[in-house]
Design a protein around this motif. Structure first.
Motif, short mmCIF file in Angstrom:
data_model
loop_
_atom_site.label_atom_id
_atom_site.label_comp_id
_atom_site.label_asym_id
_atom_site.label_seq_id
_atom_site.Cartn_x
_atom_site.Cartn_y
_atom_site.Cartn_z
N LEU A 1 -10.89 20.49 66.79
CA LEU A 1 -11.17 21.38 65.68
C LEU A 1 -12.66 21.39 65.39
O LEU A 1 -13.36 20.40 65.64
CB LEU A 1 -10.41 20.91 64.43
N PHE B 1 -5.72 12.59 62.34
CA PHE B 1 -7.08 13.04 62.62
C PHE B 1 -8.03 11.88 62.91
O PHE B 1 -7.90 10.80 62.31
CB PHE B 1 -7.62 13.82 61.42
N GLN C 1 -15.42 22.20 62.24
CA GLN C 1 -15.55 22.43 60.80
C GLN C 1 -17.02 22.65 60.45
O GLN C 1 -17.86 21.78 60.66
CB GLN C 1 -15.00 21.26 59.99
N ILE D 1 -13.65 17.62 65.16
CA ILE D 1 -12.57 16.70 64.80
C ILE D 1 -11.49 16.74 65.86
O ILE D 1 -11.04 17.81 66.27
CB ILE D 1 -11.97 17.08 63.43
N MET E 1 -6.04 23.28 72.12
CA MET E 1 -4.85 22.45 72.02
C MET E 1 -4.48 22.06 73.45
O MET E 1 -4.36 22.93 74.31
CB MET E 1 -3.70 23.21 71.39
N HIS F 1 -5.50 18.23 69.59
CA HIS F 1 -6.26 19.39 69.12
C HIS F 1 -7.73 19.01 68.95
O HIS F 1 -8.04 17.91 68.48
CB HIS F 1 -5.73 19.88 67.76
N SER G 1 -9.59 26.09 64.99
CA SER G 1 -8.98 25.38 66.11
C SER G 1 -9.66 25.83 67.40
O SER G 1 -9.69 27.01 67.72
CB SER G 1 -7.48 25.68 66.16
N GLY H 1 -19.03 24.03 54.21
CA GLY H 1 -18.20 24.96 53.44
C GLY H 1 -16.74 24.66 53.61
O GLY H 1 -15.93 25.01 52.75
N GLY H 2 -16.38 24.03 54.72
CA GLY H 2 -15.05 23.47 54.84
C GLY H 2 -14.08 24.11 55.81
O GLY H 2 -13.19 23.44 56.30
N GLY H 3 -14.23 25.40 56.11
CA GLY H 3 -13.23 26.05 56.94
C GLY H 3 -13.12 25.40 58.31
O GLY H 3 -14.11 24.98 58.90
N ILE H 4 -11.91 25.28 58.80
CA ILE H 4 -11.66 24.65 60.09
C ILE H 4 -11.16 25.69 61.09
O ILE H 4 -10.28 26.50 60.77
CB ILE H 4 -10.62 23.52 59.95
N ALA I 1 0.64 16.62 71.79
CA ALA I 1 -0.52 17.49 72.02
C ALA I 1 -1.73 16.93 71.30
O ALA I 1 -1.58 16.13 70.36
CB ALA I 1 -0.24 18.92 71.53
N MET J 1 -1.06 15.22 67.72
CA MET J 1 0.25 15.54 67.17
C MET J 1 1.18 14.40 67.52
O MET J 1 1.55 14.24 68.70
CB MET J 1 0.76 16.85 67.75
N LYS K 1 3.59 15.22 62.74
CA LYS K 1 2.44 15.38 61.86
C LYS K 1 1.16 15.20 62.67
O LYS K 1 1.18 14.59 63.75
CB LYS K 1 2.47 14.38 60.71
N LEU K 2 0.09 15.77 62.15
CA LEU K 2 -1.22 15.63 62.77
C LEU K 2 -1.92 14.40 62.21
O LEU K 2 -1.92 14.17 61.00
CB LEU K 2 -2.08 16.86 62.50
#
Lengths: 107, 115
Positions: free
Chosen positions: A35, A97, A37, A86, A48, A33, A45, A40-43, A31, A90, A94-95
């Motif tokens: 993303l 990036f 961001q 981003i 997918m 993804h 989704s 401040g950092g929060g991601i 798959a 998969m 593991k992802l």
């Protein structure tokens, strides 16, 4: 060479423009993804994908498994779309990036 | 439904110390994965836990370790901190283990600064 390559690295556009961000990968995946961001950092989704195309509001994501390539499109871009986008694939449990695309939409 | 919660949000440590970061997944999610984000290397996979077992580990030294509790909450520990460990540490949770086609839900991260 990175397993996941995004282009462009930086993109500045005017409000209302059609935006395309590209992602190419070199490994087998189950798959992909997309993303988002914000500072401040929060991601968050966004999508997918394992095949075809998906649409959510003004965002469209496509994937071509044979060519190992995906695109994220934003129609009628808005300043609130300014963020880092981003691509992540998969692979073996593991992802992995991409380095991200910094998008700035000016009013 | 509460999202993924990471604590603390910010942390300052000095070289040689150790640190523990916490991640509480979305209720019902049993997979927790950890990531390190730095300006130079971008986002990199650290490890994943599912049902209290580490399933996979990224290319990081043994100073980086983790665990998962029976309630699926996870902790990450870094020992003998180095300047290069300064980063944003993110965790993500999902219902099933990584490798399946399912979305990942990310926390807001812990920003660790090493002096």
């Amino acid at each position: 060479k990175n397993e996941v390559e995004q282009s462009p690295q930086n993109l500045t556009a005017q409000e209302g423009e059609f935006i395309t961000i590209n992602c190419s990968y070199s490994v087998g995946i189950s798959a992909l993804h997309w993303l988002q961001q914000h500072p401040g950092g929060g991601i968050v989704s966004l999508f997918m994908l394992s095949s075809g195309k998906k649409k959510h509001g003004r965002l469209i994501a496509t994937i071509n498994i044979q060519e190992k390539h995906s695109s994220l499109h934003i129609t009628a871009s808005h300043p609130r779309d300014s963020a880092v986008y981003i691509c992540a694939v998969m692979g073996a449990q593991k992802l992995v990036f991409g380095q991200g695309t910094r998008l700035t939409i000016n009013p | 439904k509460a999202g993924v919660t990471q604590t603390p949000r910010y942390l300052i440590k000095t070289r040689g110390q150790q640190v523990t970061l916490s991640c509480s997944p979305i209720s019902g999610h049993r997979s927790v994965s950890w990531y390190q984000q730095t300006p130079g290397q971008g986002l990199q996979f650290l490890f994943e836990y599912f049902s209290e077992t580490q399933r996979n580990k990224g290319n990081f030294p043994g100073r980086f370790s983790g665990r998962q509790f029976s309630n699926s909450r996870s902790e990450m520990n870094v020992s003998t901190l180095e300047l290069g460990d300064s980063a944003l540490y993110l965790c993500a949770s999902s219902l099933r283990p990584l490798g399946g086609n399912q979305p990942q839900h990310f926390g807001d991260g812990t920003r660790l600064s090493i002096l």
